[in-house]
Design a protein around this motif. Structure first.
Motif, PDB file in Angstrom:
ATOM      1  N   ARG A 167       0.829  -1.214   0.000  1.00  0.00           N
ATOM      2  CA  ARG A 167       0.000   0.000   0.000  1.00  0.00           C
ATOM      3  C   ARG A 167       0.861   1.261   0.000  1.00  0.00           C
ATOM      4  N   THR A 168       2.000   1.228   0.703  1.00  0.00           N
ATOM      5  CA  THR A 168       2.911   2.381   0.707  1.00  0.00           C
ATOM      6  C   THR A 168       3.430   2.652  -0.701  1.00  0.00           C
ATOM      7  N   GLU A 169       3.752   1.575  -1.419  1.00  0.00           N
ATOM      8  CA  GLU A 169       4.217   1.728  -2.804  1.00  0.00           C
ATOM      9  C   GLU A 169       3.116   2.304  -3.691  1.00  0.00           C
ATOM     10  N   LEU A 170       1.879   1.849  -3.480  1.00  0.00           N
ATOM     11  CA  LEU A 170       0.755   2.386  -4.259  1.00  0.00           C
ATOM     12  C   LEU A 170       0.578   3.879  -4.005  1.00  0.00           C
ATOM     13  N   ILE A 171       0.721   4.287  -2.742  1.00  0.00           N
ATOM     14  CA  ILE A 171       0.595   5.707  -2.408  1.00  0.00           C
ATOM     15  C   ILE A 171       1.706   6.512  -3.069  1.00  0.00           C
ATOM     16  N   ALA A 172       2.939   5.983  -3.031  1.00  0.00           N
ATOM     17  CA  ALA A 172       4.067   6.695  -3.648  1.00  0.00           C
ATOM     18  C   ALA A 172       3.856   6.846  -5.153  1.00  0.00           C
ATOM     19  N   HIS A 173       3.376   5.794  -5.818  1.00  0.00           N
ATOM     20  CA  HIS A 173       3.107   5.882  -7.263  1.00  0.00           C
ATOM     21  C   HIS A 173       2.019   6.919  -7.548  1.00  0.00           C
ATOM     22  N   ALA A 174       0.961   6.900  -6.725  1.00  0.00           N
ATOM     23  CA  ALA A 174      -0.134   7.855  -6.932  1.00  0.00           C
ATOM     24  C   ALA A 174       0.343   9.294  -6.723  1.00  0.00           C
ATOM     25  N   ARG A 175       1.218   9.505  -5.713  1.00  0.00           N
ATOM     26  CA  ARG A 175       1.743  10.845  -5.462  1.00  0.00           C
ATOM     27  C   ARG A 175       2.569  11.335  -6.651  1.00  0.00           C
ATOM     28  N   ARG A 176       3.418  10.459  -7.197  1.00  0.00           N
ATOM     29  CA  ARG A 176       4.223  10.845  -8.354  1.00  0.00           C
ATOM     30  C   ARG A 176       3.340  11.188  -9.556  1.00  0.00           C
ATOM     31  N   ASP A 177       2.275  10.419  -9.745  1.00  0.00           N
ATOM     32  CA  ASP A 177       1.362  10.691 -10.860  1.00  0.00           C
ATOM     33  C   ASP A 177       0.681  12.050 -10.693  1.00  0.00           C
ATOM     34  N   LEU A 178       0.255  12.350  -9.461  1.00  0.00           N
ATOM     35  CA  LEU A 178      -0.421  13.624  -9.202  1.00  0.00           C
ATOM     36  C   LEU A 178       0.546  14.796  -9.363  1.00  0.00           C
ATOM     37  N   GLU A 179       1.767  14.645  -8.818  1.00  0.00           N
ATOM     38  CA  GLU A 179       2.724  15.745  -8.897  1.00  0.00           C
ATOM     39  C   GLU A 179       3.209  15.994 -10.318  1.00  0.00           C
ATOM     40  N   SER A 180       3.099  14.990 -11.177  1.00  0.00           N
ATOM     41  CA  SER A 180       3.496  15.196 -12.568  1.00  0.00           C
ATOM     42  C   SER A 180       2.577  16.173 -13.290  1.00  0.00           C
ATOM     43  N   LEU A 181       1.397  16.398 -12.719  1.00  0.00           N
ATOM     44  CA  LEU A 181       0.431  17.313 -13.333  1.00  0.00           C
ATOM     45  C   LEU A 181       0.576  18.751 -12.830  1.00  0.00           C
ATOM     46  N   VAL A 182       1.472  18.992 -11.840  1.00  0.00           N
ATOM     47  CA  VAL A 182       1.644  20.342 -11.294  1.00  0.00           C
ATOM     48  C   VAL A 182       2.055  21.350 -12.362  1.00  0.00           C
ATOM     49  N   PRO A 183       3.062  21.048 -13.224  1.00  0.00           N
ATOM     50  CA  PRO A 183       3.410  22.029 -14.267  1.00  0.00           C
ATOM     51  C   PRO A 183       2.260  22.337 -15.215  1.00  0.00           C
ATOM     52  N   VAL A 184       1.450  21.317 -15.504  1.00  0.00           N
ATOM     53  CA  VAL A 184       0.296  21.532 -16.382  1.00  0.00           C
ATOM     54  C   VAL A 184      -0.687  22.511 -15.738  1.00  0.00           C
ATOM     55  N   TYR A 185      -0.910  22.324 -14.425  1.00  0.00           N
ATOM     56  CA  TYR A 185      -1.843  23.197 -13.719  1.00  0.00           C
ATOM     57  C   TYR A 185      -1.322  24.625 -13.651  1.00  0.00           C
ATOM     58  N   HIS A 186      -0.022  24.780 -13.352  1.00  0.00           N
ATOM     59  CA  HIS A 186       0.550  26.124 -13.223  1.00  0.00           C
ATOM     60  C   HIS A 186       0.573  26.866 -14.553  1.00  0.00           C
ATOM     61  N   ASP A 187       0.573  26.131 -15.647  1.00  0.00           N
ATOM     62  CA  ASP A 187       0.545  26.770 -16.961  1.00  0.00           C
ATOM     63  C   ASP A 187      -0.868  27.084 -17.443  1.00  0.00           C
ATOM     64  N   SER A 188      -1.851  26.684 -16.662  1.00  0.00           N
ATOM     65  CA  SER A 188      -3.239  26.857 -17.100  1.00  0.00           C
ATOM     66  C   SER A 188      -3.733  28.273 -16.830  1.00  0.00           C
ATOM     67  N   SER A 189      -4.760  28.664 -17.539  1.00  0.00           N
ATOM     68  CA  SER A 189      -5.358  29.996 -17.344  1.00  0.00           C
ATOM     69  C   SER A 189      -5.997  30.102 -15.973  1.00  0.00           C
ATOM     70  N   ALA A 190      -6.505  28.983 -15.430  1.00  0.00           N
ATOM     71  CA  ALA A 190      -7.130  29.008 -14.097  1.00  0.00           C
ATOM     72  C   ALA A 190      -6.113  29.404 -13.032  1.00  0.00           C
ATOM     73  N   TRP A 191      -4.898  28.829 -13.136  1.00  0.00           N
ATOM     74  CA  TRP A 191      -3.853  29.171 -12.165  1.00  0.00           C
ATOM     75  C   TRP A 191      -3.434  30.624 -12.304  1.00  0.00           C
ATOM     76  N   ARG A 192      -3.249  31.071 -13.528  1.00  0.00           N
ATOM     77  CA  ARG A 192      -2.831  32.458 -13.727  1.00  0.00           C
ATOM     78  C   ARG A 192      -3.876  33.424 -13.211  1.00  0.00           C
ATOM     79  N   GLN A 193      -5.153  33.075 -13.382  1.00  0.00           N
ATOM     80  CA  GLN A 193      -6.217  33.950 -12.886  1.00  0.00           C
ATOM     81  C   GLN A 193      -6.200  33.994 -11.360  1.00  0.00           C
ATOM     82  N   ARG A 194      -5.930  32.838 -10.750  1.00  0.00           N
ATOM     83  CA  ARG A 194      -5.907  32.754  -9.288  1.00  0.00           C
ATOM     84  C   ARG A 194      -4.764  33.565  -8.702  1.00  0.00           C
TER      85      ARG A 194
END
Length: 343
Positions: A96-123
């Motif tokens: 389960r710890t490994e599953l959590i680590a994989h899920a965290r890496r998958d979520l954090e890989s989307l951070v640059p996408v979010y920061h480049d979005s218009s929603a983030w810039r508006q915020r």
């Protein structure tokens, strides 16, 4: 986790060995047939406590019953019990710890996408923190070039450095020549800085307005009442750019309040005007001295050097005949030196 594993996990969550369990386990290790009445008598515990102890030992794998209904229990070594009982749970926990680590890496890989979005810039549009001096200069130059109506500037701390003034004068003259109204606040001590006085002379010839005050204020530049650039706490070279309308309006109102009570910075200095300014500085110094501030804090508030402040404080103490700062504060209030003159 399967149903059996979940059941074992739930039991272990609440299961803790008690002091009596050691005695019960010792009896089982002796190899004699163990029944509840004999355990109760041998250990001085109730039959119910003996039954509960055997159940705990069984659930932890430390004992097992030979046959159902048989009073004979066989002991199991603690290491073996731990291996049999806990190893499956430890394996499941690692999975389960490994599953959590994989899920965290998958979520954090989307951070640059979010920061480049218009929603983030508006915020993040309302506030921008600039930690480097060159970034601050670039932002000031950009907003100065786009300024159309008005710029408000508050520069505490006395006279400004020559290199800073040389950088600012061209930018400010360009704004004034394009019809932008410019109002600038300094502290009184800036009047005695030749580079600052020369700068003031140049921009006032172009229509700029400059006033000085003994009040303390923070560094601030407001462009068109739309963008405020304020000093960054803890970083003298940084700044914070604010575009949130309510915050900008608050900054403008604070500037207007100080501006209303400030005095015009007259380049053609007359003796009586210098004396008036000096009296205003001394009055502010009296207030700060009476409040118990030390020399360093007073110097920062008035925008003067520590040596200048100490010299003025010494002169005030001498004029009052005070032997200490505490006595000076008492005499300032006693003589009513902080009272406003009657109309």
């Amino acid at each position: 986790m399967n149903d059996v594993g979940r059941l074992v996990w739930d039991k272990l969550a609440d299961l803790r060995l008690k002091s009596m369990d050691s005695g019960v386990y010792g009896c089982v290790l002796d190899g004699a047939a163990v029944d509840l009445p004999s355990l109760s008598e041998a250990l001085g515990i109730t039959v119910q406590e003996a039954a509960e102890s055997l159940e705990r030992l069984s659930e932890l794998g430390l004992v097992h019953q030979e046959d159902v209904g048989c009073p004979l229990y066989s002991p199991v070594g603690p290491e073996s019990a731990a291996l049999v009982t806990l190893l499956p749970l430890e394996t499941e926990l690692r999975r389960r710890t490994e599953l959590i680590a994989h899920a965290r890496r998958d979520l954090e890989s989307l951070v640059p996408v979010y920061h480049d979005s218009s929603a983030w810039r508006q915020r993040m549009k309302g506030v921008q923190v600039l930690g480097r001096l060159q970034d601050v200069r670039n932002v000031l130059a950009e907003h100065a070039a786009n300024c159309r109506d008005e710029v408000l500037t508050a520069q505490p701390g006395g006279g400004r450095r020559t290199e800073v003034l040389e950088e600012a004068v061209e930018r400010d003259e360009n704004m004034l020549c394009s019809g932008v109204r410019m109002r600038t606040l300094y502290q009184h001590s800036a009047r005695f800085s030749p580079p600052t006085a020369a700068y003031v002379e140049r921009i006032t010839l172009q229509g700029g307005e400059v006033r000085t005050t003994s009040a303390e204020f923070m560094r601030l530049i407001v462009f068109d009442r739309r963008v405020a650039v304020i000093s960054q706490a803890g970083n003298s070279l940084g700044a914070v750019v604010v575009e949130e309308p309510s915050v900008v309006d608050f900054a403008v109102q604070a500037f207007e309040h100080v501006w209303f009570n400030a005095e015009p910075f007259e380049v053609d200095v007359r003796r009586e005007h210098i004396e008036s300014v000096s009296e205003d500085v001394d009055k502010a110094l009296l207030r700060l001295l009476a409040s118990g501030m030390d020399d360093a804090a007073i110097a920062r508030r008035l925008g003067v050097s520590l040596r200048t402040c100490q010299r003025r404080v010494s002169r005030i103490l001498d004029s009052l005949g005070a032997r200490s700062r505490f006595q000076a504060g008492f005499l300032i209030h006693k003589y009513g030196l902080l009272a406003e003159p009657s109309a």
